[in-house]
Each structure stands twice: as C-alpha cells, then as structure tokens.
Design an enzyme around this catalytic site. Sequence first.
Site, PDB file in Angstrom:
ATOM      1  N   ASP A   1       1.066  -1.180  -0.045  1.00 57.22           N
ATOM      2  CA  ASP A   1       0.031   0.097  -0.141  1.00 57.22           C
ATOM      3  C   ASP A   1       0.902   1.290   0.053  1.00 57.22           C
ATOM      4  O   ASP A   1       2.047   1.220   0.428  1.00 57.22           O
ATOM      5  CB  ASP A   1      -1.013   0.018   1.229  1.00 57.22           C
ATOM      6  CG  ASP A   1      -2.118  -1.098   1.204  1.00 57.22           C
ATOM      7  OD1 ASP A   1      -2.240  -1.577   0.049  1.00 57.22           O
ATOM      8  OD2 ASP A   1      -2.369  -1.554   2.122  1.00 57.22           O
TER       9      ASP A   1
HETATM   10  N1  URA Z   1      -1.540  -6.055   3.492  1.00 60.51           N
HETATM   11  C1  URA Z   1      -1.863  -4.737   3.782  1.00 60.51           C
HETATM   12  O1  URA Z   1      -3.001  -4.625   4.462  1.00 60.51           O
HETATM   13  N2  URA Z   1      -1.222  -3.799   3.213  1.00 60.51           N
HETATM   14  C2  URA Z   1      -0.060  -3.942   2.520  1.00 60.51           C
HETATM   15  O2  URA Z   1       0.563  -3.023   2.060  1.00 60.51           O
HETATM   16  C3  URA Z   1       0.442  -5.235   2.417  1.00 60.51           C
HETATM   17  C4  URA Z   1      -0.147  -6.286   3.125  1.00 60.51           C
END
Ligand code: URA
Length: 235
Positions: A101
Amino acid sequence: MRLNKYIADSGITSRRKAEQLITEGRISINGQIVTNLAVDIDPARDSVEYDGEKIRLKKKLYFLLNKPKGYITSTSDEKNRRTVIELINTREKIFPVGRLDYNTTGVLLLSNDGDFSNLLLHPKKNIKRIYKAILDHDISDEHIATFRKGIFIDNRRSVFTDINVSPKNKKAVTVTVVEGRNHFVKNMFSALGYTVIQLERISFAGFTCEDLQQGQYRKLDEREVQNFLLNNAKI
Ligand code: URA
C-alpha cells in the site's frame, strides 16, 4: 532455446503469457508465423518478431527496495502520485513484484523477469511475507488465538500463519502470511476491530532490508536469485 523462454527473456512477458502470444499467432521466426509451442530457436541465428517487431534477449534485473511511505507500487499512476519505479535508477523497464500500500514500508522486489515474479506471487507456492504492524489499540489474547485459527474474509478462510506480540507493547504485532491479496493484513485486523496505524514488511521470501534505509535499494546478485529459484522449484 525454447521459444516461450526466449520471449520471456526478452522482457516482454512471462513464459506462460508468451505461450498465449504464440498460439495467438503473434510471434514469427525469420518472418514465418509459428503457433507450435514446442519450437526451439537458436538465439545467435534466428530472428524472432512479436507483432512484426524484432525482439532481443534482455539482461534480467532484480532489485530489492526498502519502500518508503508515500509511493505507489505501480509503474504509473493516473493521479500523478510518485511510484516506486522512480526510486530505481535504471533505464530498463522493470515492474514491482506484487504490491504494498501507499503508506506501507519495507521489502519490495522489482524486476523485469516475469517468471521470477509469477513464482513469488503464485498462490500455491505459499511464499512467506512477514509484517510488523502497529495497531490503534492493544491486541487481546483471545484475538491472537482467533487470528491463528483463521477468520473468513471475502468468503475465504484466512489466517496469520504466525503472530507475535511485543512483550512491552501490545499494539506492536508481527504477523506471517502466505498470500498476497491486496490489503490482506489491514483487512484481517479490521475484521476484529483493529485499525493498522503503521505497516512494514520486514521479510518477503526470506529477503530482508538489512543495511538499507527507507528509499534505498540494491541489486540482487545472481547467487541470491538462483538460491531462491532452486529452493522454490518451478511452478
Ligand atoms: N497487507 C496490507 O494490508 N497492506 C500492505 O501493504 C501489504 C499487506
């Protein structure tokens, strides 16, 4: 050399998708369209064309980045946000292996090798990802047990294969997961009422960001890639 491998090694796509291009009649050898998947070519003598354009073998590149916050894990963004590609100094076309993310930090691999990427992301390979999460409130012992047993997310049983809480801070939780669904860690915590305030991936397939500050990267050497491939035989 197998034709699908040659196409994959030219950086256009993965070996699996290369087979699709062949059967679709988009590949020719020395001007002759081929749709037979079993064809071998001699890279030194034969000319391979994709939609009429000659393609050549490319050097495979592998980068390990410690992703900082505020970068999107993509090769481009319609909202004009910064992408992780901008952090890597190369003129070659590379892509991130999977996704973190926008505000998640930590281990991110980037490559131009589609087969390597497919192997890392293949659901049946159960490749380990370890995340360190900071939650909005202390986690309870009961919920730790529930996460180990599994909960239903998107109608699928979903687990943390391991979960450890810092003895000094019950908001700091380290989890191991073996799948790459988007927002998986946040969605797991959210299902039991926790908000993830901070998320860092500290390991992916055994690769860690030792000695790399956020925003820094290094190339993986041949030995590291070969070791990974040997330990994770082909799909
Ligand atoms: N899970 C998430 O919620 N965000 C990420 O960036 C990676 C795994």
